[in-house]
Design a protein around this motif. Structure first.
Motif, PDB file in Angstrom:
ATOM      1  N   MET A 171       4.284   4.746  -6.658  1.00 13.01           N
ATOM      2  CA  MET A 171       3.278   5.152  -7.640  1.00 13.01           C
ATOM      3  C   MET A 171       2.511   6.366  -7.108  1.00 13.01           C
ATOM      4  O   MET A 171       2.547   6.655  -5.916  1.00 13.01           O
ATOM      5  CB  MET A 171       2.320   3.992  -7.913  1.00 13.01           C
ATOM      6  N   ASP A 172       1.791   7.026  -7.995  1.00 11.38           N
ATOM      7  CA  ASP A 172       1.089   8.248  -7.594  1.00 11.38           C
ATOM      8  C   ASP A 172      -0.293   8.010  -6.984  1.00 11.38           C
ATOM      9  O   ASP A 172      -0.989   8.960  -6.639  1.00 11.38           O
ATOM     10  CB  ASP A 172       0.991   9.223  -8.767  1.00 11.38           C
ATOM     11  N   GLY A 173      -0.711   6.759  -6.847  1.00 11.61           N
ATOM     12  CA  GLY A 173      -1.995   6.450  -6.218  1.00 11.61           C
ATOM     13  C   GLY A 173      -3.168   6.376  -7.174  1.00 11.61           C
ATOM     14  O   GLY A 173      -4.298   6.140  -6.755  1.00 11.61           O
ATOM     15  N   SER A 174      -2.937   6.573  -8.467  1.00 10.63           N
ATOM     16  CA  SER A 174      -4.043   6.577  -9.429  1.00 10.63           C
ATOM     17  C   SER A 174      -4.444   5.176  -9.898  1.00 10.63           C
ATOM     18  O   SER A 174      -5.462   5.023 -10.561  1.00 10.63           O
ATOM     19  CB  SER A 174      -3.698   7.459 -10.636  1.00 10.63           C
ATOM     20  N   LEU A 175      -3.658   4.157  -9.561  1.00 13.45           N
ATOM     21  CA  LEU A 175      -3.970   2.787  -9.969  1.00 13.45           C
ATOM     22  C   LEU A 175      -4.339   1.938  -8.756  1.00 13.45           C
ATOM     23  O   LEU A 175      -3.741   2.087  -7.686  1.00 13.45           O
ATOM     24  CB  LEU A 175      -2.767   2.142 -10.669  1.00 13.45           C
ATOM     25  N   THR A 176      -5.286   1.032  -8.950  1.00 12.55           N
ATOM     26  CA  THR A 176      -5.614   0.076  -7.894  1.00 12.55           C
ATOM     27  C   THR A 176      -4.568  -1.031  -7.886  1.00 12.55           C
ATOM     28  O   THR A 176      -3.794  -1.174  -8.846  1.00 12.55           O
ATOM     29  CB  THR A 176      -6.990  -0.568  -8.151  1.00 12.55           C
ATOM     30  N   ALA A 177      -4.565  -1.821  -6.843  1.00 10.59           N
ATOM     31  CA  ALA A 177      -3.635  -2.953  -6.769  1.00 10.59           C
ATOM     32  C   ALA A 177      -3.891  -3.916  -7.925  1.00 10.59           C
ATOM     33  O   ALA A 177      -2.948  -4.410  -8.545  1.00 10.59           O
ATOM     34  CB  ALA A 177      -3.773  -3.667  -5.428  1.00 10.59           C
ATOM     35  N   ASP A 178      -5.159  -4.176  -8.240  1.00 10.69           N
ATOM     36  CA  ASP A 178      -5.484  -5.080  -9.349  1.00 10.69           C
ATOM     37  C   ASP A 178      -4.963  -4.542 -10.678  1.00 10.69           C
ATOM     38  O   ASP A 178      -4.417  -5.291 -11.491  1.00 10.69           O
ATOM     39  CB  ASP A 178      -6.995  -5.304  -9.438  1.00 10.69           C
ATOM     40  N   GLU A 199       0.825  -1.205   0.000  1.00  7.25           N
ATOM     41  CA  GLU A 199       0.000   0.000   0.000  1.00  7.25           C
ATOM     42  C   GLU A 199       0.863   1.261   0.000  1.00  7.25           C
ATOM     43  O   GLU A 199       0.622   2.179  -0.762  1.00  7.25           O
ATOM     44  CB  GLU A 199      -0.931   0.018   1.217  1.00  7.25           C
ATOM     45  N   SER A 200       1.872   1.311   0.883  1.00  8.10           N
ATOM     46  CA  SER A 200       2.701   2.516   0.998  1.00  8.10           C
ATOM     47  C   SER A 200       4.055   2.172   1.609  1.00  8.10           C
ATOM     48  O   SER A 200       4.251   1.075   2.132  1.00  8.10           O
ATOM     49  CB  SER A 200       2.001   3.565   1.867  1.00  8.10           C
ATOM     50  N   ALA A 201       4.943   3.135   1.568  1.00  4.74           N
ATOM     51  CA  ALA A 201       6.267   2.948   2.168  1.00  4.74           C
ATOM     52  C   ALA A 201       6.160   2.786   3.679  1.00  4.74           C
ATOM     53  O   ALA A 201       6.979   2.091   4.290  1.00  4.74           O
ATOM     54  CB  ALA A 201       7.167   4.133   1.825  1.00  4.74           C
ATOM     55  N   ASP A 202       5.146   3.397   4.272  1.00  3.92           N
ATOM     56  CA  ASP A 202       4.958   3.258   5.721  1.00  3.92           C
ATOM     57  C   ASP A 202       4.790   1.794   6.111  1.00  3.92           C
ATOM     58  O   ASP A 202       5.288   1.353   7.146  1.00  3.92           O
ATOM     59  CB  ASP A 202       3.739   4.060   6.194  1.00  3.92           C
ATOM     60  N   GLN A 203       4.096   1.019   5.295  1.00  5.01           N
ATOM     61  CA  GLN A 203       3.914  -0.405   5.554  1.00  5.01           C
ATOM     62  C   GLN A 203       5.260  -1.125   5.540  1.00  5.01           C
ATOM     63  O   GLN A 203       5.511  -2.000   6.349  1.00  5.01           O
ATOM     64  CB  GLN A 203       2.973  -1.020   4.515  1.00  5.01           C
ATOM     65  N   ALA A 204       6.139  -0.722   4.638  1.00  6.32           N
ATOM     66  CA  ALA A 204       7.453  -1.374   4.514  1.00  6.32           C
ATOM     67  C   ALA A 204       8.362  -1.051   5.699  1.00  6.32           C
ATOM     68  O   ALA A 204       9.239  -1.849   6.038  1.00  6.32           O
ATOM     69  CB  ALA A 204       8.126  -0.952   3.215  1.00  6.32           C
TER      70      ALA A 204
END
Length: 183
Positions: free
Chosen positions: A89-96, A50-55
């Motif tokens: 990524m810039d957040g414009s795409l879903t994981a799928d 989801e984000s770098a925070d998760q990593a």
């Protein structure tokens, strides 16, 4: 087919940042998957998060790990071990959608590798090698021998040579081209 973070970054759209500290020629990524907490990280796998925070919460993060973040702010330089590569990524795409795009990229390079193998085994021509390589390089492609004799080339659409390749009446590259090859 093995790819690296640099190739993936160039193939993806909607990238807001990346860090690739490995050599551009070093390719190790054969797989991609959604990161699952507690999984054993492998150097041949790109992990989608989801984000770098998760990593930041992954204790076994080490050099050679490759990460792809759906959104969020870019990590700071010291957030991850040296050699840990990532794309944000810039957040414009879903994981799928992103997984689907990764599948397309890996398949593209897999088809290219299979085509190159067919050329090397003699099943396909040098001209075929050049045609196969057009979508990889997005530029016209030519192959010549040590004496600069043209063995094959391919052009398509905007990927075309802006000059004559051959010396008049021969199959050898024009002198202007060979001079440019010697940076």
């Amino acid at each position: 087919m093995e790819l690296n973070i640099h190739i993936l970054m160039n193939e993806l759209e909607h990238v807001s940042g990346y860090r690739g500290e490995q050599d551009y020629l070093d390719r190790k990524l054969s797989f991609y998957t959604l990161y699952q907490p507690g999984c054993v990280l492998r150097r041949d796998t790109l992990y989608l998060m989801e984000s770098a925070d998760q990593a930041l919460d992954i204790p076994e993060l080490e050099s050679g790990t490759a990460l792809l973040f759906l959104a969020g702010t870019e990590p700071l330089a010291g957030d991850f071990p040296y050699g840990c590569s990532w794309i944000c990524m810039d957040g414009s795409l879903t994981a799928d959608a992103l997984l689907s795009r990764l599948e397309e990229i890996f398949e593209k390079y897999n088809r290219w590798e299979q085509g190159l193998s067919a050329v090397l085994s003699g099943e396909r021509s040098i001209e075929a090698l050049c045609r196969l390589s057009l979508p990889i390089f997005n530029s016209p492609v030519m192959v010549h021998n040590r004496e600069y004799e043209l063995m094959g080339y391919a052009e398509a659409g905007n990927a075309s040579f802006s000059y004559s390749l051959l010396q008049e009446g021969t199959n050898y590259l024009d002198r202007n081209i060979t001079d440019e090859l010697f940076f």
